[in-house]
Scaffold this motif. Structure first.
Motif, mmCIF file in Angstrom:
data_model
loop_
_atom_site.group_PDB
_atom_site.id
_atom_site.type_symbol
_atom_site.label_atom_id
_atom_site.label_comp_id
_atom_site.label_asym_id
_atom_site.label_seq_id
_atom_site.Cartn_x
_atom_site.Cartn_y
_atom_site.Cartn_z
ATOM 1 N N GLY A 298 0.823 -1.205 0.000
ATOM 2 C CA GLY A 298 0.000 0.000 0.000
ATOM 3 C C GLY A 298 0.853 1.248 0.000
ATOM 4 N N ALA A 299 0.199 2.384 0.216
ATOM 5 C CA ALA A 299 0.902 3.664 0.212
ATOM 6 C C ALA A 299 0.223 4.619 1.183
ATOM 7 C CB ALA A 299 0.902 4.264 -1.198
ATOM 8 N N GLY A 300 1.025 5.412 1.869
ATOM 9 C CA GLY A 300 0.502 6.508 2.675
ATOM 10 C C GLY A 300 0.229 6.205 4.120
ATOM 11 N N GLU A 301 0.359 4.945 4.541
ATOM 12 C CA GLU A 301 0.079 4.622 5.936
ATOM 13 C C GLU A 301 0.887 3.403 6.351
ATOM 14 O OE1 GLU A 301 -3.789 3.788 8.876
ATOM 15 O OE2 GLU A 301 -4.035 4.020 6.715
ATOM 16 N N SER A 302 1.220 3.310 7.629
ATOM 17 C CA SER A 302 1.975 2.175 8.125
ATOM 18 C C SER A 302 1.131 0.914 8.103
ATOM 19 C CB SER A 302 2.441 2.440 9.553
ATOM 20 O OG SER A 302 2.922 1.250 10.144
ATOM 21 N N PRO A 303 1.716 -0.225 7.725
ATOM 22 C CA PRO A 303 0.969 -1.483 7.795
ATOM 23 C C PRO A 303 0.589 -1.849 9.228
ATOM 24 C CG PRO A 303 3.294 -1.905 7.368
ATOM 25 C CD PRO A 303 3.082 -0.423 7.222
ATOM 26 N N LEU A 304 1.336 -1.336 10.206
ATOM 27 C CA LEU A 304 1.050 -1.654 11.606
ATOM 28 C C LEU A 304 -0.171 -0.913 12.141
ATOM 29 C CD1 LEU A 304 4.650 -1.816 13.113
ATOM 30 C CD2 LEU A 304 3.211 -3.674 12.288
ATOM 31 N N THR A 305 -0.654 0.088 11.400
ATOM 32 C CA THR A 305 -1.879 0.790 11.784
ATOM 33 C C THR A 305 -2.994 0.512 10.786
ATOM 34 O OG1 THR A 305 -1.112 2.801 10.647
ATOM 35 C CG2 THR A 305 -0.647 2.615 13.004
ATOM 36 N N GLY A 306 -2.843 -0.575 10.042
ATOM 37 C CA GLY A 306 -3.908 -0.994 9.130
ATOM 38 C C GLY A 306 -3.754 -0.552 7.710
ATOM 39 N N GLY A 307 -2.648 0.083 7.379
ATOM 40 C CA GLY A 307 -2.447 0.548 6.015
ATOM 41 C C GLY A 307 -2.147 -0.587 5.051
ATOM 42 N N GLY A 308 -2.591 -0.428 3.821
ATOM 43 C CA GLY A 308 -2.293 -1.401 2.788
ATOM 44 C C GLY A 308 -3.192 -2.624 2.840
ATOM 45 N N ILE A 309 -2.970 -3.517 1.894
ATOM 46 C CA ILE A 309 -3.754 -4.747 1.814
ATOM 47 C C ILE A 309 -2.823 -5.940 2.012
ATOM 48 C CG2 ILE A 309 -5.486 -3.764 0.262
ATOM 49 C CD1 ILE A 309 -4.022 -5.144 -2.054
ATOM 50 N N PRO A 310 -3.311 -7.002 2.634
ATOM 51 C CA PRO A 310 -2.455 -8.178 2.820
ATOM 52 C C PRO A 310 -2.167 -8.854 1.484
ATOM 53 C CG PRO A 310 -4.687 -8.630 3.561
ATOM 54 C CD PRO A 310 -4.638 -7.167 3.244
ATOM 55 N N VAL A 311 -0.950 -9.347 1.351
ATOM 56 C CA VAL A 311 -0.521 -10.055 0.141
ATOM 57 C C VAL A 311 -0.180 -11.486 0.533
ATOM 58 C CG1 VAL A 311 1.205 -10.183 -1.697
ATOM 59 C CG2 VAL A 311 0.380 -7.951 -0.907
ATOM 60 N N GLU A 312 -0.887 -12.437 -0.025
ATOM 61 C CA GLU A 312 -0.628 -13.837 0.305
ATOM 62 C C GLU A 312 0.815 -14.196 -0.021
ATOM 63 O OE1 GLU A 312 -2.326 -18.364 -0.536
ATOM 64 O OE2 GLU A 312 -3.269 -16.616 -1.495
ATOM 65 N N THR A 313 1.502 -14.791 0.934
ATOM 66 C CA THR A 313 2.898 -15.174 0.745
ATOM 67 C C THR A 313 2.970 -16.472 -0.055
ATOM 68 O OG1 THR A 313 3.391 -14.219 2.911
ATOM 69 C CG2 THR A 313 5.089 -15.596 1.912
ATOM 70 N N LEU A 314 3.758 -16.461 -1.110
ATOM 71 C CA LEU A 314 3.961 -17.680 -1.881
ATOM 72 C C LEU A 314 4.680 -18.726 -1.021
ATOM 73 C CD1 LEU A 314 5.168 -16.216 -5.303
ATOM 74 C CD2 LEU A 314 2.887 -17.077 -4.739
ATOM 75 N N PRO A 315 4.444 -20.000 -1.238
ATOM 76 C CA PRO A 315 5.176 -21.022 -0.483
ATOM 77 C C PRO A 315 6.673 -20.965 -0.775
ATOM 78 C CG PRO A 315 3.261 -21.966 -1.587
ATOM 79 C CD PRO A 315 3.441 -20.584 -2.140
ATOM 80 N N GLY A 316 7.488 -21.203 0.254
ATOM 81 C CA GLY A 316 8.927 -21.319 0.044
ATOM 82 C C GLY A 316 9.257 -22.601 -0.714
ATOM 83 N N GLU A 317 10.426 -22.605 -1.370
ATOM 84 C CA GLU A 317 10.736 -23.721 -2.263
ATOM 85 C C GLU A 317 12.198 -24.157 -2.191
ATOM 86 O OE1 GLU A 317 8.746 -24.012 -6.261
ATOM 87 O OE2 GLU A 317 8.606 -21.845 -5.973
ATOM 88 N N TYR A 318 12.741 -24.395 -1.001
ATOM 89 C CA TYR A 318 14.110 -24.896 -0.946
ATOM 90 C C TYR A 318 14.314 -26.158 -1.789
ATOM 91 C CZ TYR A 318 15.117 -21.760 3.038
ATOM 92 O OH TYR A 318 15.306 -20.674 3.852
ATOM 93 N N PRO A 319 13.349 -27.086 -1.832
ATOM 94 C CA PRO A 319 13.564 -28.288 -2.650
ATOM 95 C C PRO A 319 13.825 -27.975 -4.126
ATOM 96 C CG PRO A 319 11.740 -28.637 -1.143
ATOM 97 C CD PRO A 319 12.095 -27.176 -1.051
ATOM 98 N N ALA A 320 13.368 -26.809 -4.596
ATOM 99 C CA ALA A 320 13.562 -26.468 -6.006
ATOM 100 C C ALA A 320 15.043 -26.323 -6.353
ATOM 101 C CB ALA A 320 12.818 -25.175 -6.340
ATOM 102 N N TYR A 321 15.858 -25.929 -5.368
ATOM 103 C CA TYR A 321 17.287 -25.775 -5.662
ATOM 104 C C TYR A 321 17.897 -27.111 -6.058
ATOM 105 C CZ TYR A 321 22.285 -25.224 -5.178
ATOM 106 O OH TYR A 321 23.639 -25.254 -5.438
ATOM 107 N N TYR A 322 17.717 -28.135 -5.248
ATOM 108 C CA TYR A 322 18.351 -29.418 -5.563
ATOM 109 C C TYR A 322 17.700 -30.104 -6.765
ATOM 110 C CZ TYR A 322 22.023 -29.802 -2.131
ATOM 111 O OH TYR A 322 23.199 -29.616 -1.438
ATOM 112 N N ALA A 323 16.416 -29.845 -6.997
ATOM 113 C CA ALA A 323 15.795 -30.366 -8.221
ATOM 114 C C ALA A 323 16.479 -29.761 -9.446
ATOM 115 C CB ALA A 323 14.302 -30.053 -8.225
ATOM 116 N N ALA A 324 16.797 -28.465 -9.362
ATOM 117 C CA ALA A 324 17.488 -27.799 -10.470
ATOM 118 C C ALA A 324 18.917 -28.312 -10.625
ATOM 119 C CB ALA A 324 17.483 -26.287 -10.256
ATOM 120 N N VAL A 325 19.591 -28.572 -9.500
ATOM 121 C CA VAL A 325 20.947 -29.123 -9.556
ATOM 122 C C VAL A 325 20.930 -30.490 -10.238
ATOM 123 C CG1 VAL A 325 22.798 -30.123 -8.143
ATOM 124 C CG2 VAL A 325 21.917 -27.840 -7.627
ATOM 125 N N ALA A 326 19.981 -31.351 -9.851
ATOM 126 C CA ALA A 326 19.894 -32.680 -10.452
ATOM 127 C C ALA A 326 19.688 -32.577 -11.956
ATOM 128 C CB ALA A 326 18.758 -33.471 -9.805
#
Length: 364
Positions: A298-326
């Motif tokens: 968002g813009a113009g206000e702190s997220p800690l006081t309710g500013g902005g919209i929540p953005v769903e966090t993508l899943p982490g993918e450590y396994p993707a590194y070794y899949a790429a290495v293989a």
């Protein structure tokens, strides 16, 4: 074995893991074991207790007391992973490449950019993979931020703030806190390797570097509170903080653009899960965090006081590194993190070290 395997090979790649401390036992061994097409063949450590731990965690794995045992039977292995102390990275990787084996090296790949480039040249000369384990490229927050930048949600990014902070007022001991130059200890080359790599991936080459580095804790021998400012060639400024002495933790990311900003608190859950013995598995959620930890856009206000919209966090993918290495070892894909990329990050880390020591801004 020499060079890359062909895409028609179906047998799992046999991996020799050197080192079974934190990096080897928590990160590399579990991820190798969980990656289709890889099998953890041998764990190398001279510590009998760690050998027993490896056997308990990975039944059927072979153990070796020294890397030299691996070179003696190089034809029985397809990949070497170097997860031993920093000062051993270059000599062990060099020996593995000389023996004709592709190599993954934990960060930092070397103590200097020149050494990293020498290793890269040796790998290229031998026609072998040399990859650097920069797992934080697959953190959930980083993947989310890359998507926001790519889809234009922030507009033109102007400032990137990244914090990898901890509250550890008491020393833990060990080589990571040693002040001996040959140990390559301290947070600048430890956590700094992550935050600098992420900044370069997001915003490209650095042209100027300024840093402040301090030894805060009584009895500490090397930096435990460091700030790095990078000016990128495209004009973006990155402000990076790594610390073991932060009593109140700041946001993991605060990214300010011409249209909006993004603020994200908390650490990716994958390391904590791996420490608890939770492993990635097909069909099971991995790297997912609760909605309460999503970042806000968002813009113009702190997220800690309710500013902005929540953005769903993508899943982490450590396994993707070794899949790429293989895939890369088999000749079916590209190296996920090259030694040349790691060398560019080491250019920044060396410049930061000089900047902090001399009180100057270093031009690259």
């Amino acid at each position: 074995m020499t060079g890359s395997l062909t895409g028609t090979d179906t047998a799992p790649l046999r991996v020799g893991l050197v080192g079974y401390g934190l990096a080897g036992s928590v990160f590399h061994a579990p991820l190798i074991a969980a990656t289709e097409g890889l099998v953890l063949d041998t764990v190398t450590t001279g510590n009998p207790e760690r050998q027993a731990q490896a056997l308990a965690a990975h039944p059927g794995v072979r153990t070796a007391d020294s890397p030299e045992e691996l070179w003696a039977r190089a034809d029985e292995l397809d990949l070497i992973v170097v997860a031993s102390p920093n000062k051993t990275h270059v000599p062990i990787a060099t020996a593995a490449l000389t023996a004709g084996l592709p190599v993954v090296v934990d960060k930092p790949v070397a103590g200097t950019a020149a050494e990293a480039r020498e290793l890269a040249a040796l790998a290229e000369e031998r026609g072998l993979l040399l990859s650097v384990f920069q797992n934080r490229r697959w953190d959930n927050d980083f993947l989310t931020l890359r998507r926001l930048i790519a889809d234009g949600s922030l507009g033109h990014v102007q400032r990137f703030e990244s914090r990898f902070e901890r509250w550890r007022p008491q020393l833990k001991g060990g080589w990571r806190e040693s002040g001996a130059p040959e140990e390559i200890g301290g947070l600048l080359f430890d956590l700094g390797s992550h935050v600098v790599d992420q900044a370069l991936v997001l915003f490209g080459p650095a042209v100027r570097v300024y840093a402040e580095s301090d030894v805060r804790r009584p009895g500490a021998e090397t930096d435990d509170d460091t700030f790095i400012a990078i000016t990128h060639a495209n004009g973006v400024r990155s402000h990076l903080y790594v610390s073991a002495t932060t009593a109140q933790l700041g946001p993991r990311f605060r990214v300010l653009g011409s249209s909006a900003g993004f603020v994200k608190y908390g650490l990716d859950p994958q390391e904590a899960d791996l420490r608890e013995g939770l492993l990635p598995a097909p069909g099971k959620p991995w790297g997912v965090e609760p909605e309460s930890l999503w970042g806000r856009l968002g813009a113009g206000e702190s997220p800690l006081t309710g500013g902005g919209i929540p953005v769903e966090t993508l899943p982490g993918e450590y396994p993707a590194y070794y899949a790429a290495v293989a895939a890369a070892v088999r000749g079916d894909g590209t190296n996920p993190v090259t030694a040349h990329e790691a060398a560019a990050a080491l250019d920044v880390l060396e410049a930061a070290k000089r900047s902090a020591r001399e009180g100057i801004t270093v031009t690259l």
